[in-house]
Motif scaffolding. Structure first.
Motif, PDB file in Angstrom:
ATOM      1  N   THR A  84       0.822  -1.211   0.000  1.00 37.18           N
ATOM      2  CA  THR A  84       0.000   0.000   0.000  1.00 37.18           C
ATOM      3  C   THR A  84       0.856   1.261   0.000  1.00 37.18           C
ATOM      4  O   THR A  84       0.398   2.322  -0.420  1.00 37.18           O
ATOM      5  CB  THR A  84      -0.930   0.017   1.224  1.00 37.18           C
ATOM      6  N   GLU A  85       2.113   1.137   0.461  1.00 38.01           N
ATOM      7  CA  GLU A  85       3.016   2.281   0.529  1.00 38.01           C
ATOM      8  C   GLU A  85       4.380   1.898  -0.045  1.00 38.01           C
ATOM      9  O   GLU A  85       4.852   0.775   0.140  1.00 38.01           O
ATOM     10  CB  GLU A  85       3.200   2.755   1.981  1.00 38.01           C
ATOM     11  N   HIS A  86       5.010   2.858  -0.727  1.00 38.62           N
ATOM     12  CA  HIS A  86       6.356   2.616  -1.249  1.00 38.62           C
ATOM     13  C   HIS A  86       7.356   2.405  -0.115  1.00 38.62           C
ATOM     14  O   HIS A  86       8.346   1.688  -0.283  1.00 38.62           O
ATOM     15  CB  HIS A  86       6.804   3.799  -2.120  1.00 38.62           C
ATOM     16  N   GLY A  87       7.105   3.021   1.043  1.00 34.46           N
ATOM     17  CA  GLY A  87       8.033   2.887   2.160  1.00 34.46           C
ATOM     18  C   GLY A  87       8.198   1.446   2.603  1.00 34.46           C
ATOM     19  O   GLY A  87       9.319   0.999   2.905  1.00 34.46           O
ATOM     20  N   ASP A  88       7.091   0.689   2.669  1.00 34.30           N
ATOM     21  CA  ASP A  88       7.176  -0.717   3.068  1.00 34.30           C
ATOM     22  C   ASP A  88       7.964  -1.526   2.035  1.00 34.30           C
ATOM     23  O   ASP A  88       8.793  -2.377   2.389  1.00 34.30           O
ATOM     24  CB  ASP A  88       5.770  -1.302   3.222  1.00 34.30           C
ATOM     25  N   ALA A  89       7.705  -1.269   0.755  1.00 34.56           N
ATOM     26  CA  ALA A  89       8.427  -1.984  -0.297  1.00 34.56           C
ATOM     27  C   ALA A  89       9.915  -1.649  -0.260  1.00 34.56           C
ATOM     28  O   ALA A  89      10.770  -2.532  -0.404  1.00 34.56           O
ATOM     29  CB  ALA A  89       7.835  -1.638  -1.664  1.00 34.56           C
ATOM     30  N   ASP A  90      10.242  -0.374  -0.041  1.00 39.49           N
ATOM     31  CA  ASP A  90      11.648   0.030   0.002  1.00 39.49           C
ATOM     32  C   ASP A  90      12.363  -0.574   1.208  1.00 39.49           C
ATOM     33  O   ASP A  90      13.550  -0.917   1.134  1.00 39.49           O
ATOM     34  CB  ASP A  90      11.752   1.557   0.040  1.00 39.49           C
ATOM     35  N   ALA A 103      16.672  -5.710  -5.776  1.00 38.79           N
ATOM     36  CA  ALA A 103      15.223  -5.577  -5.604  1.00 38.79           C
ATOM     37  C   ALA A 103      14.842  -4.102  -5.661  1.00 38.79           C
ATOM     38  O   ALA A 103      15.444  -3.272  -4.980  1.00 38.79           O
ATOM     39  CB  ALA A 103      14.787  -6.185  -4.277  1.00 38.79           C
ATOM     40  N   GLU A 104      13.839  -3.782  -6.467  1.00 40.09           N
ATOM     41  CA  GLU A 104      13.381  -2.405  -6.619  1.00 40.09           C
ATOM     42  C   GLU A 104      11.857  -2.366  -6.564  1.00 40.09           C
ATOM     43  O   GLU A 104      11.182  -3.257  -7.093  1.00 40.09           O
ATOM     44  CB  GLU A 104      13.852  -1.818  -7.953  1.00 40.09           C
ATOM     45  N   SER A 105      11.318  -1.327  -5.950  1.00 38.59           N
ATOM     46  CA  SER A 105       9.863  -1.148  -5.925  1.00 38.59           C
ATOM     47  C   SER A 105       9.428  -0.447  -7.206  1.00 38.59           C
ATOM     48  O   SER A 105      10.071   0.502  -7.660  1.00 38.59           O
ATOM     49  CB  SER A 105       9.439  -0.332  -4.706  1.00 38.59           C
ATOM     50  N   GLN A 106       8.348  -0.935  -7.796  1.00 40.72           N
ATOM     51  CA  GLN A 106       7.846  -0.376  -9.048  1.00 40.72           C
ATOM     52  C   GLN A 106       6.323  -0.298  -9.008  1.00 40.72           C
ATOM     53  O   GLN A 106       5.666  -1.098  -8.334  1.00 40.72           O
ATOM     54  CB  GLN A 106       8.277  -1.238 -10.240  1.00 40.72           C
ATOM     55  N   ARG A 187      -9.247  -2.489 -18.845  1.00 41.62           N
ATOM     56  CA  ARG A 187      -9.219  -1.691 -17.619  1.00 41.62           C
ATOM     57  C   ARG A 187      -8.024  -2.110 -16.766  1.00 41.62           C
ATOM     58  O   ARG A 187      -7.751  -3.302 -16.597  1.00 41.62           O
ATOM     59  CB  ARG A 187     -10.514  -1.886 -16.833  1.00 41.62           C
ATOM     60  N   THR A 188      -7.297  -1.134 -16.241  1.00 42.51           N
ATOM     61  CA  THR A 188      -6.129  -1.413 -15.413  1.00 42.51           C
ATOM     62  C   THR A 188      -6.098  -0.494 -14.200  1.00 42.51           C
ATOM     63  O   THR A 188      -6.779   0.535 -14.167  1.00 42.51           O
ATOM     64  CB  THR A 188      -4.824  -1.219 -16.208  1.00 42.51           C
ATOM     65  N   HIS A 189      -5.309  -0.894 -13.216  1.00 40.95           N
ATOM     66  CA  HIS A 189      -5.006  -0.022 -12.089  1.00 40.95           C
ATOM     67  C   HIS A 189      -3.562  -0.274 -11.679  1.00 40.95           C
ATOM     68  O   HIS A 189      -2.958  -1.274 -12.075  1.00 40.95           O
ATOM     69  CB  HIS A 189      -5.956  -0.280 -10.909  1.00 40.95           C
ATOM     70  N   ARG A 190      -2.991   0.624 -10.893  1.00 35.62           N
ATOM     71  CA  ARG A 190      -1.587   0.525 -10.506  1.00 35.62           C
ATOM     72  C   ARG A 190      -1.443  -0.039  -9.101  1.00 35.62           C
ATOM     73  O   ARG A 190      -2.203   0.319  -8.200  1.00 35.62           O
ATOM     74  CB  ARG A 190      -0.906   1.891 -10.588  1.00 35.62           C
ATOM     75  N   GLU A 191      -0.448  -0.914  -8.952  1.00 34.13           N
ATOM     76  CA  GLU A 191      -0.110  -1.472  -7.649  1.00 34.13           C
ATOM     77  C   GLU A 191       1.401  -1.372  -7.439  1.00 34.13           C
ATOM     78  O   GLU A 191       2.170  -1.336  -8.404  1.00 34.13           O
ATOM     79  CB  GLU A 191      -0.544  -2.943  -7.546  1.00 34.13           C
ATOM     80  N   ILE A 192       1.812  -1.347  -6.176  1.00 37.78           N
ATOM     81  CA  ILE A 192       3.235  -1.273  -5.832  1.00 37.78           C
ATOM     82  C   ILE A 192       3.746  -2.690  -5.580  1.00 37.78           C
ATOM     83  O   ILE A 192       3.235  -3.402  -4.709  1.00 37.78           O
ATOM     84  CB  ILE A 192       3.462  -0.404  -4.585  1.00 37.78           C
ATOM     85  N   TRP A 193       4.751  -3.098  -6.353  1.00 39.94           N
ATOM     86  CA  TRP A 193       5.346  -4.426  -6.211  1.00 39.94           C
ATOM     87  C   TRP A 193       6.857  -4.295  -6.108  1.00 39.94           C
ATOM     88  O   TRP A 193       7.455  -3.379  -6.663  1.00 39.94           O
ATOM     89  CB  TRP A 193       4.994  -5.318  -7.405  1.00 39.94           C
ATOM     90  N   LEU A 219       0.976 -10.224   1.590  1.00 39.89           N
ATOM     91  CA  LEU A 219       1.894 -10.250   0.453  1.00 39.89           C
ATOM     92  C   LEU A 219       1.738 -11.528  -0.364  1.00 39.89           C
ATOM     93  O   LEU A 219       1.431 -12.596   0.163  1.00 39.89           O
ATOM     94  CB  LEU A 219       3.345 -10.137   0.925  1.00 39.89           C
ATOM     95  N   GLU A 220       1.972 -11.387  -1.661  1.00 38.31           N
ATOM     96  CA  GLU A 220       1.999 -12.524  -2.571  1.00 38.31           C
ATOM     97  C   GLU A 220       3.356 -12.555  -3.268  1.00 38.31           C
ATOM     98  O   GLU A 220       4.017 -11.526  -3.414  1.00 38.31           O
ATOM     99  CB  GLU A 220       0.891 -12.407  -3.631  1.00 38.31           C
TER     100      GLU A 220
END
Length: 232
Positions: A84-90, A103-106, A187-193, A219-220
């Protein structure tokens, strides 16, 4: 003297007889300079500089190379998310980079399936589009001007997830005298992975993945073509 002449004549007659019966060839190896005739079945010589193509590798046939799967040639990545947040992914990305994993968040475009867009064809100008919008809103018809894209200055009546609903809306508008149409769109939407090379991700222990799942239960972990490759 007569004896010598007789011997010479006898020698000439003997040589003529030998030529006549093929005992002595009429020309030597150099002959007249013509190339010797080579039987059609004889292999021809080829200079190395004239050879083209690649040497076949031992143990590999052309059919084996042609039958290789596409996934063998394209880069695969492991995707962990969504966040939900880039901070968690980073934060997780930093932990993985400490283990020599790139590993990079995108922001990844994720498909929502097909959508059905009910609309009017674009007007000739924005002014005409606004005039049409005011006309529709005066009749309490929910609508808005499409600001950009291929249908810019057209009128939208909404996006529907089911074709039957879109067709019902179109029929209502056509009954009111408007030439509404349906366009099928993706139809698309954006997610942080978090994205990392598959080969590096395979080296990580199952214990690490269990720890991450304990911290982030939603997480998946998926394996797919690397972002940017799948869309090409």
């Amino acid at each position: 003297m007569r004896a010598i002449l007789a011997v010479l004549v006898l020698v000439n007659v003997l040589l003529l007889a030998l030529h006549q019966f093929g005992v002595i060839p009429t020309s030597g190896p150099s002959g007249s300079g013509e190339a010797p005739v080579v039987p059609p079945s004889a292999p021809s010589l080829q200079l190395l500089s004239e050879a083209s193509g690649e040497l076949p590798l031992a143990g590999h046939s052309q059919s084996d190379q042609d039958q290789g799967s596409v996934s063998d040639a394209l880069p695969l990545c492991v995707l962990v998310g969504p966040f939900t947040e880039h901070g968690d992914a980073d934060s997780i990305g930093q932990r993985l980079r400490a283990l020599d994993v790139t590993a990079e968040s995108q922001n990844i475009e994720v498909s929502d399936g097909r959508g059905y867009w009910v609309h009017l064809a674009p007007e000739l100008s924005q002014r005409e589009a606004l005039r049409r919008l005011h006309e529709l809103q005066a009749k309490q018809i929910d609508s808005y001007v499409i600001p950009r894209g291929e249908l810019a200055n057209g009128i939208s009546f909404g996006m529907f997830s089911r074709r039957a609903l879109a067709e019902a809306r179109r029929d209502e508008l056509q009954a009111l005298g408007y030439d509404a149409k349906i366009r099928e769109v993706e139809r698309t939407h954006r997610e942080i992975w978090l994205v990392m090379p598959a080969l590096q991700a395979r080296a990580l222990s199952d214990r690490l993945w269990e720890e991450l799942l304990a911290e982030y239960p939603t997480l998946e972990r998926r394996q797919n073509l690397c972002p940017g490759v799948a869309s090409e």
